[in-house]
Design an enzyme around this catalytic site. Structure first.
Site, PDB file in Angstrom:
ATOM      1  N   LYS A  34       0.808  -0.994  -0.086  1.00  0.00           N
ATOM      2  CA  LYS A  34       0.180  -0.107   0.061  1.00  0.00           C
ATOM      3  C   LYS A  34       1.056   1.204  -0.012  1.00  0.00           C
ATOM      4  CE  LYS A  34      -2.502   1.859   3.649  1.00  0.00           C
ATOM      5  NZ  LYS A  34      -2.347   3.110   3.590  1.00  0.00           N
ATOM      6  N   ASP A  61      -3.264   4.466  -1.912  1.00  0.00           N
ATOM      7  CA  ASP A  61      -4.354   4.831  -1.262  1.00  0.00           C
ATOM      8  C   ASP A  61      -4.229   6.330  -1.008  1.00  0.00           C
ATOM      9  OD1 ASP A  61      -5.925   5.200   1.159  1.00  0.00           O
ATOM     10  OD2 ASP A  61      -4.257   4.642   2.546  1.00  0.00           O
ATOM     11  N   LYS A  63      -7.448   8.105  -1.575  1.00  0.00           N
ATOM     12  CA  LYS A  63      -8.786   8.647  -1.185  1.00  0.00           C
ATOM     13  C   LYS A  63      -9.019   9.922  -1.859  1.00  0.00           C
ATOM     14  CE  LYS A  63      -7.802   7.021   3.641  1.00  0.00           C
ATOM     15  NZ  LYS A  63      -6.263   6.892   3.653  1.00  0.00           N
ATOM     16  N   ASP A  66     -13.650  14.518  -4.809  1.00  0.00           N
ATOM     17  CA  ASP A  66     -14.037  15.906  -5.649  1.00  0.00           C
ATOM     18  C   ASP A  66     -15.345  15.808  -6.497  1.00  0.00           C
ATOM     19  OD1 ASP A  66     -13.436  18.456  -7.232  1.00  0.00           O
ATOM     20  OD2 ASP A  66     -11.029  18.054  -6.633  1.00  0.00           O
ATOM     21  N   THR A  70     -13.897  15.544 -12.203  1.00  0.00           N
ATOM     22  CA  THR A  70     -12.530  15.495 -11.852  1.00  0.00           C
ATOM     23  C   THR A  70     -12.006  14.280 -11.376  1.00  0.00           C
ATOM     24  OG1 THR A  70     -12.668  17.835 -11.237  1.00  0.00           O
ATOM     25  CG2 THR A  70     -10.849  16.583 -10.326  1.00  0.00           C
ATOM     26  N   THR A 121     -11.555   6.839  10.398  1.00  0.00           N
ATOM     27  CA  THR A 121     -11.660   6.065  11.917  1.00  0.00           C
ATOM     28  C   THR A 121     -11.322   7.412  12.765  1.00  0.00           C
ATOM     29  OG1 THR A 121      -9.417   5.064  11.488  1.00  0.00           O
ATOM     30  CG2 THR A 121     -11.110   3.759  11.905  1.00  0.00           C
ATOM     31  N   ARG A 213       3.013  -1.132  10.792  1.00  0.00           N
ATOM     32  CA  ARG A 213       4.006  -1.335  11.851  1.00  0.00           C
ATOM     33  C   ARG A 213       4.444  -2.482  12.400  1.00  0.00           C
ATOM     34  NH1 ARG A 213       1.732   3.892  14.708  1.00  0.00           N
ATOM     35  NH2 ARG A 213      -0.107   2.859  13.592  1.00  0.00           N
TER      36      ARG A 213
HETATM   37  O1  C5P Z   1       0.999   0.764  11.244  1.00  0.00           O
HETATM   38  P1  C5P Z   1      -0.321   0.441  11.071  1.00  0.00           P
HETATM   39  O2  C5P Z   1      -0.347  -1.163  10.841  1.00  0.00           O
HETATM   40  O3  C5P Z   1      -1.243   0.820  12.032  1.00  0.00           O
HETATM   41  O4  C5P Z   1      -0.872   0.968   9.472  1.00  0.00           O
HETATM   42  C1  C5P Z   1      -2.091   0.884   9.236  1.00  0.00           C
HETATM   43  C2  C5P Z   1      -2.320   1.533   7.919  1.00  0.00           C
HETATM   44  O5  C5P Z   1      -3.690   1.679   7.470  1.00  0.00           O
HETATM   45  C3  C5P Z   1      -1.848   3.009   7.717  1.00  0.00           C
HETATM   46  O6  C5P Z   1      -1.279   3.262   6.582  1.00  0.00           O
HETATM   47  C4  C5P Z   1      -3.164   3.634   7.963  1.00  0.00           C
HETATM   48  O7  C5P Z   1      -3.080   4.942   7.531  1.00  0.00           O
HETATM   49  C5  C5P Z   1      -4.160   2.922   7.319  1.00  0.00           C
HETATM   50  N1  C5P Z   1      -5.446   3.078   7.788  1.00  0.00           N
HETATM   51  C6  C5P Z   1      -5.939   2.665   9.118  1.00  0.00           C
HETATM   52  N2  C5P Z   1      -7.208   2.924   9.449  1.00  0.00           N
HETATM   53  C7  C5P Z   1      -8.147   3.334   8.549  1.00  0.00           C
HETATM   54  C8  C5P Z   1      -7.764   3.522   7.140  1.00  0.00           C
HETATM   55  C9  C5P Z   1      -6.471   3.308   6.998  1.00  0.00           C
HETATM   56  O8  C5P Z   1      -5.222   2.289   9.775  1.00  0.00           O
HETATM   57  N3  C5P Z   1      -9.618   3.115   8.965  1.00  0.00           N
END
Ligand code: C5P
Length: 234
Positions: A34, A61, A63, A66, A70, A121, A213
């Site tokens: 991603k 990703d 998102k 608009d 566009t 979220t 992470r």
């Molecule tokens: O490091 P971690 O596993 O928390 O990363 C989760 C990824 O998913 C990040 O890129 C975060 O921006 C994305 N994400 C999220 N919750 C959402 C939508 C996207 O954690 N509701």
């Protein structure tokens, strides 16, 4: 087409960091990646082309949100980059979502998967009620946006694994759930509020898990990735 996979969230801020990370994989495994706004805005189309050249699938990703025209035209540009999955905000409405699908569809009829974000979220009931002036309960709004996404012809939504079952009840079992908020057992939760292991996400019916992470911050990222794959795909 396999519609179940582990996607690594590559939240790096430079191409150098990303490729240092990818070099840890032995060349046999090509994880689905991603790429988000930070990396895309920093490194543009070049990084997408290089990742594709190395043989990875990409969820871009960005998102989009608009006016329909566009979004349609921008989606055509992203589709030409040969990415595998893209997303937009369902809050842009059904005309925008249908325009996005049209823009994504390539001359040969193929297109990347198109996924919607319902409510972020980071949006809670208070923000929705007081600032967006939406007075319905948050979970009802999320399910209604998911259904609107499905009825506009899109492939799925981003949601918590804990919501995957409900989304499939409302939108059908073929409707995809892309689920972040994943941690290997014992890993630190960080800023996520509710987390799920890959094994539990599988039980709950997620189609794709997005893991950042727990893999990128692991002492041995390849081992952590393999653990996620083992738990989620069996
Ligand atoms: O490091 P971690 O596993 O928390 O990363 C989760 C990824 O998913 C990040 O890129 C975060 O921006 C994305 N994400 C999220 N919750 C959402 C939508 C996207 O954690 N509701």
């Amino acid at each position: 087409m396999m519609n179940k996979d582990v996607i690594i969230a590559c939240d790096f801020n430079s191409a150098e960091q990303l490729f240092n990370f990818l070099d840890k994989f032995d060349g046999v495994e090509k994880p689905y990646l991603k790429v988000g706004m930070e990396l895309f805005y920093a490194s543009g189309n070049q990084i997408i082309k290089e990742i594709k050249r190395r043989g990875h699938k990409i969820f871009l990703d960005l998102k989009l949100h608009d006016i329909p025209n566009t979004v349609k035209k921008s989606m055509a540009v992203l589709s030409a980059l040969d990415v595998d999955m893209v997303n937009l905000h369902a809050g842009g409405g059904s005309v925008m979502m249908k325009g996005a699908l049209e823009g994504l569809t390539r001359p040969d009829g193929t297109r990347p998967l198109l996924i919607a974000v319902t409510q972020l979220t980071s949006t809670n009931q208070e923000l929705m009620t007081n600032e967006l002036l939406i007075d319905k309960p948050l979970d009802e709004v999320v399910m209604s946006y998911a259904l609107n996404t499905k009825n506009s012809g899109l492939d799925g939504v981003v949601c918590s694994p804990l919501e995957a079952g409900k989304v499939k009840e409302v939108c059908g079992k073929e409707f995809l759930t892309i689920t972040p908020g994943i941690r290997l057992a014992g890993d630190s939760v960080g800023d996520q509020k509710r987390v799920t292991t890959p094994a539990l996400a599988r039980e709950l019916g997620s189609d794709y898990i997005v893991v950042g992470r727990s893999i990128t911050g692991a002492e041995d990222p390849v081992k952590a990735y393999r653990q996620c794959v083992k738990e989620f795909l069996g």
